[in-house]
Design a protein around this motif. Sequence first.
Motif, PDB file in Angstrom:
ATOM      1  N   LYS A 128       1.037  -1.283   0.090  1.00  0.00           N
ATOM      2  CA  LYS A 128      -0.447  -0.376   0.040  1.00  0.00           C
ATOM      3  C   LYS A 128       0.606   1.186  -0.438  1.00  0.00           C
ATOM      4  O   LYS A 128       1.497   1.231   0.175  1.00  0.00           O
ATOM      5  CB  LYS A 128      -0.545   0.125   1.053  1.00  0.00           C
ATOM      6  N   GLN A 156      -6.744  -1.366  -5.386  1.00  0.00           N
ATOM      7  CA  GLN A 156      -7.417  -1.453  -4.675  1.00  0.00           C
ATOM      8  C   GLN A 156      -8.519  -3.289  -5.704  1.00  0.00           C
ATOM      9  O   GLN A 156      -9.063  -2.811  -5.857  1.00  0.00           O
ATOM     10  CB  GLN A 156      -8.087  -0.487  -4.190  1.00  0.00           C
ATOM     11  N   SER A 157      -8.077  -4.243  -4.425  1.00  0.00           N
ATOM     12  CA  SER A 157      -7.130  -5.014  -3.284  1.00  0.00           C
ATOM     13  C   SER A 157      -5.822  -4.816  -3.802  1.00  0.00           C
ATOM     14  O   SER A 157      -5.898  -4.455  -5.616  1.00  0.00           O
ATOM     15  CB  SER A 157      -7.750  -6.243  -3.265  1.00  0.00           C
ATOM     16  N   THR A 158      -4.959  -4.554  -3.141  1.00  0.00           N
ATOM     17  CA  THR A 158      -3.235  -4.584  -3.502  1.00  0.00           C
ATOM     18  C   THR A 158      -2.915  -6.259  -4.659  1.00  0.00           C
ATOM     19  O   THR A 158      -3.826  -7.161  -4.299  1.00  0.00           O
ATOM     20  CB  THR A 158      -2.615  -3.848  -2.668  1.00  0.00           C
ATOM     21  N   VAL A 163      -6.277  -4.444   1.850  1.00  0.00           N
ATOM     22  CA  VAL A 163      -7.149  -4.384   1.298  1.00  0.00           C
ATOM     23  C   VAL A 163      -6.990  -2.512   1.777  1.00  0.00           C
ATOM     24  O   VAL A 163      -6.791  -3.171   2.418  1.00  0.00           O
ATOM     25  CB  VAL A 163      -8.612  -4.316   1.416  1.00  0.00           C
ATOM     26  N   TYR A 164      -6.796  -1.504   0.875  1.00  0.00           N
ATOM     27  CA  TYR A 164      -7.484  -0.125   1.903  1.00  0.00           C
ATOM     28  C   TYR A 164      -8.213   0.161   2.271  1.00  0.00           C
ATOM     29  O   TYR A 164      -9.756  -0.392   1.732  1.00  0.00           O
ATOM     30  CB  TYR A 164      -6.666   0.432   0.286  1.00  0.00           C
ATOM     31  N   VAL A 169      -8.049   5.587   1.686  1.00  0.00           N
ATOM     32  CA  VAL A 169      -7.933   5.329   0.676  1.00  0.00           C
ATOM     33  C   VAL A 169      -8.402   7.723   1.006  1.00  0.00           C
ATOM     34  O   VAL A 169      -8.075   8.495   0.231  1.00  0.00           O
ATOM     35  CB  VAL A 169      -9.499   5.429   0.631  1.00  0.00           C
ATOM     36  N   ALA A 193     -12.756  -6.047  -3.041  1.00  0.00           N
ATOM     37  CA  ALA A 193     -12.309  -5.637  -2.162  1.00  0.00           C
ATOM     38  C   ALA A 193     -13.155  -4.457  -1.457  1.00  0.00           C
ATOM     39  O   ALA A 193     -13.809  -4.541   0.063  1.00  0.00           O
ATOM     40  CB  ALA A 193     -11.645  -4.225  -2.111  1.00  0.00           C
TER      41      ALA A 193
END
Length: 358
Positions: A128, A156-158, A163-164, A169, A193
């Motif tokens: 992230k 998102q997802s990374t 997940v942010y 965000v 996500a």
Amino acid sequence: MARTTDPPRDLKKNRMQHFASDNYAGICPEALAALIDANNSGHEPSYGEDSWTQQVCDRIRDLFQTDCEVFFVFNGTAANSLALASLCQSYHSVICHELAHVETDECGGPEFFSGGSKLLTATGANGKLTPDAIEAVVTRRADIHYPKPKVVTLTQSTEVGTVYTVEEVRAIAAIAKRRHLTVHMDGARFANAVASLDVHPSEITWRAGVDVLCFGGTKNGLPVGEAVVFFDKALAADFAYRLKQAGQLASKMRFISAPWLGLLDNDVWLRNARHANAMARLMTERLAGLPGVKVLFETQSNAVFAELPQHVALALRNKGWKFYQFIGSGGCRLMCAWDTKRETVEQFTDEIRTLCAA
Ligand SMILES: *Cc1c(COP(=O)(O)O)cnc(C)c1O
């Protein structure tokens, strides 16, 4: 295409599932039914003027509860590359995580389509970006000899299956706003996500400050196709011409757009994503504590990254299991899809258990 070195095999008999990518899976039944409906509807105008495409665009606007501009392209590389190109002049730059797909897996597509916009990578734990990392890149240089930062892109997802959060965000979008950067989200696994966070899709996009989303459909159960969603409609000016020039304007666009109806009706997209996420969690649970096995990241979506003893990884491959070992930051990447069966995860992890004990 290179000739495969695998022996020819009867595809009907080979019902084995794999963990290499969620794009190994087929089309989900609902998307296939919508595709067939579209085919049975007779002649339709081409190039996106058809009723299916109009309907899906409206459904995506309803989904996000905002009047956004929606475009359909064949794949995620085109979605990202062209969206980023539309946000940049050639002398601009795009801030991304060092593991970002746009940096590692798009063959220079964003740079090519933007006519030279440089990707500036930043590091960050768990795949992230952070506000501080973005700030550091922006303030590193302010002279005319360095490409001017213009966009920040988040996955998102990374790429490592994290997940942010909404707050993350928002914090990134806040720093972006202060630094006059637009915010792009690579949502090849956006569904995973949203399912993981259990938030409304608007909450982690435009309500949090995201300007453009590449909304992935392929990995969620479509045959092909991603949607590019501009929440800031002004940014979409001339995007249609960019798509056409890049060879991304499908003449029979309804066959890319209509399957989205299958995903959007009854929230099948979220059901598919929840299932894939659940299978990844099951994988992690079953790997936990095996000797020599280390799960590398928290399993927040449909990816599990695990270090396996080399002899174990090799033996799995020799048994025909397919998974990647070079993606992300090391370890084996085990990706679950909308159709991954519980028994597949159980069989795979049972084999690992046996091999680890040997
Ligand atoms: C799969 C993926 C894409 C899209 O890849 P294509 O193969 O071009 O469809 C984009 N971003 C991420 C993070 C992905 O995993």
